[in-house]
Write an enzyme that holds these catalytic residues in place. Structure first.
Site, mmCIF file in Angstrom:
data_model
loop_
_atom_site.group_PDB
_atom_site.id
_atom_site.type_symbol
_atom_site.label_atom_id
_atom_site.label_comp_id
_atom_site.label_asym_id
_atom_site.label_seq_id
_atom_site.Cartn_x
_atom_site.Cartn_y
_atom_site.Cartn_z
ATOM 1 C CB CYS A 2 -0.907 0.027 1.226
ATOM 2 S SG CYS A 2 -2.067 -1.352 1.311
ATOM 3 N N GLY A 28 -0.614 0.576 -5.039
ATOM 4 C CA GLY A 28 -1.948 0.014 -4.852
ATOM 5 C C GLY A 28 -2.936 0.641 -5.802
ATOM 6 C CG ASN A 102 3.014 -0.141 3.181
ATOM 7 O OD1 ASN A 102 4.144 0.216 2.904
ATOM 8 N ND2 ASN A 102 2.455 -1.180 2.601
ATOM 9 N N GLY A 103 1.595 -2.637 5.282
ATOM 10 C CA GLY A 103 2.223 -3.811 5.880
ATOM 11 C C GLY A 103 1.194 -4.850 6.259
ATOM 12 C CE1 TYR A 242 7.090 -5.559 -10.756
ATOM 13 C CE2 TYR A 242 5.972 -5.090 -8.687
ATOM 14 C CZ TYR A 242 5.931 -5.247 -10.059
ATOM 15 O OH TYR A 242 4.758 -5.075 -10.734
#
Length: 457
Positions: A2, A28, A102-103, A242
């Site tokens: 995210c 996202g 985020n996570g 990436y």
């Protein structure tokens, strides 16, 4: 997987958050949301879709205030529904809270079960909501202490931005799995998953939020507190390989240069005799540049990307992923016909995408196709926020390199070694999470459902 943004002290906080989320869209594509505050009232707008689809000028005008928190989501925990959009917004007593996370929490199931037994009512299926419930339980101690108590309980990856009426609070897990940076903007402050968001709004990067830190931003400025002790870091190496944008700086390094180093390492490990080097754009671009520079081979764009198609790795369903591959990349037949090519890509996850791409290059007339992957074989799923599936879906978990080469119909396949990856990262393997390659998870997997995913064929 995210992207999160926080803004403090800017009269157009909602617009700054909007542009920040626009820069973080790669993190996202399922939903987007912004919550703002003028110090007394809070305003929100969240919906499924891309940032540019969710927001427009009239909506942003209604999001008043000098504080804002925003979120773009790709779900790894919780289904894709409107109720699961973030920031997660609640009113507790007379205070409003909006949280962007985020996570992934690896003990979410255990904590949720315990909280429900104690009477907590959940509105969503997100692990992020658990953080809010835990903070609320300790608010009588003050917000910082409540967050500290929460950090003592939750396990896994979390970079969090919390808005509470007149302040913004950022906190990060003690391993620092996911990036989170602090910047300054026109006398105010901005927080973001990646520094590319700062560049778009012309903010000045100050520093990263430290692993285990709690940072409070209010009318008194910046105040830092120790949340939980960080004994060792485990930065997600796949952010570099990436996920992060190449123009971002994360974990103290520039992503573009890191990916070029991966190409240098590939050249050292596997020098090829080829007519030219080509990437699978855009994920393989920068390692391919590094490989071409190191070997002296020409660099060509053997396939052209349609930039109006979303990133295939982000698409949540396999059917959408296959469709996107066919639409997304088109071979340049005149360049490929009769040539020996060295194709560089960042990773192989399931193998289905690469198989389709290799077939298209072969049909375009390439005589010999050699593929170089700028990371080691991905053999284990991720429980910290990257969407790697069960082991049974990871092609390298059950197949040798030679078997994968035959499946992809390649003339040669080479993965970057783990040693080469660590060398490119600066030689300190202890500062990164390498679990997707070696199965050594920094935070132990305790939940039965996670073990099923790990062992599933």
């Amino acid at each position: 997987m995210c992207g999160i943004i926080g803004v403090f002290g800017h009269k157009e906080a909602a617009k700054i958050a909007f542009f920040g989320l626009y820069a973080l869209q790669h993190r996202g594509q399922e939903s987007a949301g912004i919550v703002t505050s003028d110090g007394e009232e809070a305003y929100e707008h969240r919906a499924l879709g891309l940032v540019a689809e969710v927001f427009n000028e009239p909506i942003l005008q209604k999001l008043k205030g000098h504080l804002a928190v925003g979120h773009v989501r790709y779900s790894t925990t919780g289904s894709t529904t409107t109720k699961n959009t973030q920031p997660f917004f609640v009113i507790h007593g007379k205070r409003t809270f909006a949280l962007a996370h985020n996570g992934n929490l690896v003990n979410a199931h255990i904590l949720r079960t315990e909280l429900e037994k104690q009477g907590s009512l959940f509105q969503t299926s997100m692990d992020s909501e658990i953080i809010v419930h835990l903070i609320a339980k300790s608010l009588n101690k003050g917000l910082v202490e409540a967050i500290r108590d929460t950090m003592e309980v939750i396990e896994g990856a979390y970079s969090v931005i919390l808005l509470s009426q007149d302040k913004i609070v950022a906190f990060r897990d003690p391993y620092g799995f996911r990036p989170l940076a602090l910047g300054m903007l026109n006398g105010g402050y901005i927080l973001a998953s990646e520094t590319c968001a700062f560049d778009l709004v012309q903010a000045q990067y100050l520093r990263d939020i430290e692993p285990g830190e709690i940072l409070v931003i209010d009318e008194n400025g910046l105040n830092s507190y120790k949340g939980v002790e960080s004994k060792t870091t485990a930065h997600c190496i796949f952010e570099f390989i990436y996920f992060a944008r190449p123009d971002s700086d994360i974990f103290g390094q520039n992503v573009y240069n890191f990916r070029k180093k991966l190409g240098f390492q590939l050249a050292e490990e596997c020098p090829l005799q080829a007519d030219f080097v080509m990437p699978f754009p855009d994920s393989g671009n920068y390692a391919a540049i590094g490989y071409a520079q190191a070997t002296g081979l020409p660099f060509e764009m053997g396939v052209i990307r349609n930039h109006y198609v979303g990133r295939t790795f982000i698409q949540p369903s396999q059917s959408m992923r296959d469709f996107s591959v066919r639409v997304k990349l088109n071979p340049v037949k005149d360049i490929l016909r009769g040539k020996k090519v060295a194709v560089v890509d960042d990773s192989l996850v399931r193998g289905t995408t690469s198989r389709t791409r290799v077939k298209a290059i072969r049909e375009a007339g390439a005589f010999e196709i050699n593929m170089l992957i700028s990371c080691p074989p991905i053999k284990y799923p991720c429980f910290y926020g990257i969407d790697f599936p069960s082991r049974g879906e990871l092609i390298a978990a059950k197949h040798s390199v030679e078997e994968i080469r035959r499946y992809l119909e390649l003339d040669r396949l080479h993965y970057l070694s783990l040693e080469g990856l660590i060398k490119a990262a600066g030689g300190n393997h202890k500062s990164f999470c390498l679990a997707c390659f070696n199965g050594k998870y920094p935070v132990p997997i305790k939940i039965p459902v996670h073990k099923e995913i790990l062992e599933k064929d």
